[in-house]
Structure formats: C-alpha cells, structure tokens
Motif scaffolding. Structure first.
Motif, PDB file in Angstrom:
ATOM      1  N   ASN A  13      62.507  15.422  30.940  1.00 52.10           N
ATOM      2  CA  ASN A  13      61.853  16.584  30.598  1.00 52.10           C
ATOM      3  C   ASN A  13      60.605  15.756  30.054  1.00 52.10           C
ATOM      4  N   ASN A  14      59.866  17.461  30.098  1.00 53.57           N
ATOM      5  CA  ASN A  14      58.368  16.902  29.435  1.00 53.57           C
ATOM      6  C   ASN A  14      58.415  16.687  28.243  1.00 53.57           C
ATOM      7  N   THR A  15      59.457  16.913  26.941  1.00 55.17           N
ATOM      8  CA  THR A  15      59.585  16.660  26.211  1.00 55.17           C
ATOM      9  C   THR A  15      59.386  15.294  25.190  1.00 55.17           C
ATOM     10  N   PRO A  16      58.625  15.054  24.024  1.00 56.96           N
ATOM     11  CA  PRO A  16      57.878  14.001  23.085  1.00 56.96           C
ATOM     12  C   PRO A  16      59.311  12.940  23.094  1.00 56.96           C
ATOM     13  N   ASN A  17      60.929  13.429  23.806  1.00 55.02           N
ATOM     14  CA  ASN A  17      61.465  12.510  23.343  1.00 55.02           C
ATOM     15  C   ASN A  17      62.243  12.612  24.871  1.00 55.02           C
ATOM     16  N   GLY A  18      61.569  13.066  26.067  1.00 53.80           N
ATOM     17  CA  GLY A  18      61.418  12.371  27.024  1.00 53.80           C
ATOM     18  C   GLY A  18      60.614  12.152  27.851  1.00 53.80           C
ATOM     19  N   ILE A  19      59.606  12.250  26.793  1.00 52.30           N
ATOM     20  CA  ILE A  19      58.313  10.862  27.417  1.00 52.30           C
ATOM     21  C   ILE A  19      58.162  10.318  26.802  1.00 52.30           C
ATOM     22  N   ARG A  20      59.043   9.398  25.794  1.00 51.55           N
ATOM     23  CA  ARG A  20      59.075   8.199  25.557  1.00 51.55           C
ATOM     24  C   ARG A  20      60.350   7.615  25.707  1.00 51.55           C
ATOM     25  N   ALA A  21      61.733   8.308  26.545  1.00 51.69           N
ATOM     26  CA  ALA A  21      62.724   7.837  27.208  1.00 51.69           C
ATOM     27  C   ALA A  21      61.617   6.961  28.903  1.00 51.69           C
ATOM     28  N   ALA A  62      67.128   5.275  25.786  1.00 45.38           N
ATOM     29  CA  ALA A  62      65.987   5.272  25.517  1.00 45.38           C
ATOM     30  C   ALA A  62      65.350   5.965  25.638  1.00 45.38           C
ATOM     31  N   GLU A  63      65.496   7.396  25.003  1.00 42.65           N
ATOM     32  CA  GLU A  63      64.870   7.801  24.012  1.00 42.65           C
ATOM     33  C   GLU A  63      64.326   7.159  21.836  1.00 42.65           C
ATOM     34  N   HIS A  64      65.327   6.734  22.254  1.00 44.43           N
ATOM     35  CA  HIS A  64      64.662   5.967  20.918  1.00 44.43           C
ATOM     36  C   HIS A  64      63.169   5.245  20.431  1.00 44.43           C
ATOM     37  N   ASP A  65      62.420   4.660  21.701  1.00 46.66           N
ATOM     38  CA  ASP A  65      60.930   3.474  21.436  1.00 46.66           C
ATOM     39  C   ASP A  65      61.021   3.780  22.365  1.00 46.66           C
TER      40      ASP A  65
END
Length: 425
Positions: A287-295, A257-260
C-alpha cells in the motif's frame, strides 16, 4: 523483486554478488563515527548534548529518565498493551532461564579444577529510534541480562524532539527491570556507554541493534567494552515448495522489508509459477503508507527470488547465505531440519511466521545478520555471563607433576617459568 533461475553455472557468482552487496553498505562511515566517539570521549556531556541537539533535535539538560516520567508512561500506555508486554516478558523469561549454565568441577590425584560462571556487572542496552519504536528490543536484551544476574543494566535510546522517550519504551523498560534509562541515541550514545561521561556511567558490555552508524560505533569501541554483535539490516529467507501458500509467503517477505530500505527479503522456490504468484500477491498486499513505501523500496533494492531445481539446492543456497531468519514453508518441514547448517532463527511450518519470534514466543530476536550465522548465535543469557577457571593443587599433587611442568617450560625457553616450578619443595 529480482528473479534468478539458479543452475550449477551461476550459483557461485550470484551468491558472491549478494555477499558483496551486503558488505559494501558499511564501507564509508568509519571516519565520521570515529570523530563522534573521540569527541564524546574527550568532552563528555558537552559533546553528548551537542550531538543530541544536532541529530535528534532535542535539547537535553538531564539525560537520565526520572521515575515521574516512567510512571507517566505507564499511565499513558493502554492496559491491553501493558498486559501483552507482560505476557511476552514472561515467555522470554521462561526460555532464557533454561540457558543458565552450571559450574563444573574435576578432581584427580591432588588436583582440583573448577569452572565458575559469574555475571557481567554492568551492561548497556541500545534501543534504536527512527522509523518506529522497539519495546520488543528492550525485553529481548534486558530480560536475559537480568536472568544472568547483571547488577546494573542501563538503556540508551534517542529522545524525541521534545526531549521525551517514547512511552512504550519506558513501559517495557519498567516491565523488564532496567535500572537506568538515558536519553541518548546514535553513535554518541554508544561512545558514552563505552567511555562514560559526567552523567552516564560506563558499562562493560553493550548490546542491542541500530543503524549502520551504531553498528560501526560498536565495532570501534569493541575492546574497550564487549559487544553482542555487529548487526546489519534485517533479513529473511523463505524456502517454499509447490504446496506453500503464496499469500503467506508474500506477507512474510513484506514483514521484513518494512524494517528499512536496506532490509533483505529472499525467496527460494522450485518454479516460476510460485515466483510469479508471490510477486502478484506482494503487489496486492502493498500500500502507499510509509511502511508500504519503505517495504517496496527494500524489495526493489534487495528482494530476490531464486528458482532452483530441488530442495537440496534450496538448502545449499540458504546455508551459504546464512540468513538471520529462515522460514521453511515446505511439506513435512521437520524432516529437513538436519539440512539447516547456518541460520539464526528457524521458523518451521506455515503457522510459525517470523514475527512471532520478533515479539512474543520467547526466543531472542537479536540475531546475527550478513552471513554471520555461520559462526555466531542469537543473543541469549550466556552473552551476559563470563567464566573463570580455578586451579587448586595439593602439595602432593603438585610434586607429582612438577618435573613434567618444568621440562615443558624449558622446552619453550621460558626459564623463569621453569624456575617458578622448580623452587617449590
């Protein structure tokens, strides 16, 4: 993630809806892509510079990465990362060298038939930028091409705003043996590789992943050059039974899910209890990191949990979806491998999570998506090799078959074909 309890009444509709959702993502960009390709084809470097400034916010005078830039990158990347890249590269070499084909020959009654394999001469590898950098893509595309014997391998990758290419990309390119690296990304890079410009030499095949625009560009230049595949967003399907570790399931779903935001993460399990535990575990790990939000966005948009009555139904769903990545988190998973008919890469057991294939073990991570595993395969050495057939008749062998060949040609009303055969004495 959306949860769906599957039965015989709704399975066809749910899977059809999933296919439609996948297909509709690529329907509205053809015209824009065609315009960029035509401009690069007609205007060459001038168009390439304009698009690089417009899309990448980089002003480029020289598209080719210099040796000094590569050496600088190698000194900037940590020794530990360099060593890991080298280990991964060796694993990829060991697996892909086994895929080299052997020439074949058939001799009978004055006739010799041969099939010989030769490498494609010029290959372009597209390495995307955007949310992250992909040195793994460099290794996965360049190394099989080198093993196949490709004599000229070019990489095209988007530059940063300062006009530089990421150090990790350059380090991986050096380790894998790429010949040339160009500072060009997006549709304009695909067009430049396909048609050539003043600075970028045309190639005969383009490989490598990219966003929907890059995928459409590869589709439109196919025929001018060969391509590896038209890849869509990354996807994973996990089949899990009641004994599966839900912490691991959640982690593996999030890893895709963190890909895009268009990535698809699908779980097929046997109970609502497992589904609920996985949902709870995902919430813990996000979490609320950019990767977490994207995932989280990807899971909200494209995450699905199918609850089925048994593993037979689970494999039925998986084979219809034909996922890019399939994980078997079930008891005695090897006993079920014969039930897998359509999947790109299959990860067996709880200690074979999908990311091991992305980076390190040696299998290729360029894999068909969007159901294309029903008829396509992961990238490999054979994708950079073509074969030719050789026919050599002796006079005796030819004359023995002459009448049959002449009659066959006449049956198709190709009389000059028949004449070519008949005139030989």
């Amino acid at each position: 993630m959306k949860t769906i309890i599957i039965d015989d009444k709704n399975i066809k509709n749910e899977l059809a809806a999933l296919r439609y959702k996948s297909e509709e993502k690529f329907s509205d960009i053809e015209k824009n892509v065609a315009e960029i390709i035509n401009n690069v084809k007609e205007l060459g470097d001038a168009a390439l510079r304009d698009y690089t400034l417009k899309f990448d916010k980089a002003k480029i005078d020289n598209f080719k990465v210099t040796d000094e830039e590569i050496n600088s990158a190698l000194s900037n990347v940590s020794i530990d990362i360099i060593e890991i890249l080298r280990k991964a590269a060796e694993n990829i070499r060991q697996f892909h060298i086994l895929q080299l084909p052997k020439n074949i020959s058939l001799k009978k009654d004055g006739l010799e038939l041969n099939q010989i394999f030769t490498p494609i001469e010029r290959v372009g590898v597209y390495v995307p930028g955007g949310n992250t950098v992909y040195p793994s893509t460099v290794l996965m595309n360049v190394i099989p091409a080198k093993i196949a014997g490709v004599s000229n391998i070019s990489i095209a990758t988007p530059p940063a705003h300062d006009g530089k290419v990421n150090d990790l990309i350059l380090a991986a390119a050096h380790i894998s043996g790429a010949d040339t690296i160009y500072k060009a990304g997006g549709v304009q890079a695909i067009a430049a590789l396909a048609y050539g410009t003043e600075s970028i030499e045309k190639v005969y095949k383009i490989t490598g992943p990219g966003n929907a625009y890059v995928a459409e560009a590869k589709k439109q230049v196919f025929g001018q050059v060969d391509i590896d595949m038209i890849a869509g967003p990354s996807e994973i399907l996990i089949i899990a039974d009641e004994d599966a570790n839900t912490e691991y399931i959640a982690a593996d779903l999030l890893s895709q899910a963190e890909h895009d935001v268009q990535a698809a993460s699908i779980l097929v399990c046997l109970s609502e209890n497992t589904a609920n535990k996985v949902q709870n575990e995902i919430s813990k790990q996000l979490n609320n990191t950019p990767n977490g939000i994207r995932a989280k966005t990807a899971l909200d948009n494209n995450g699905i949990i199918f609850i089925v009555e048994d593993l037979n139904k689970a494999f039925e769903i998986s084979n219809e979806i034909a996922p890019e990545h399939l994980e078997l988190l079930i008891t005695s998973p090897c006993d079920y491998l014969d039930k897998v008919k359509n999947a790109g890469s299959i990860f067996v057991g709880q200690y074979s999570p999908e990311p091991v294939g992305d980076y390190f073990v040696g299998v290729n991570h360029t894999i068909p998506t969007c159901g294309k595993a029903k008829f396509a395969s992961p990238l490999g050495t054979m994708d950079f090799i073509k074969h030719s057939n050789i026919i050599h008749y002796s006079k005796t062998g030819f004359l023995k078959d002459q009448a049959d060949i002449k009659t066959f040609a006449e049956a198709e009303n190709f009389y000059f074909h028949a004449n070519s055969i008949a005139r030989r004495k």
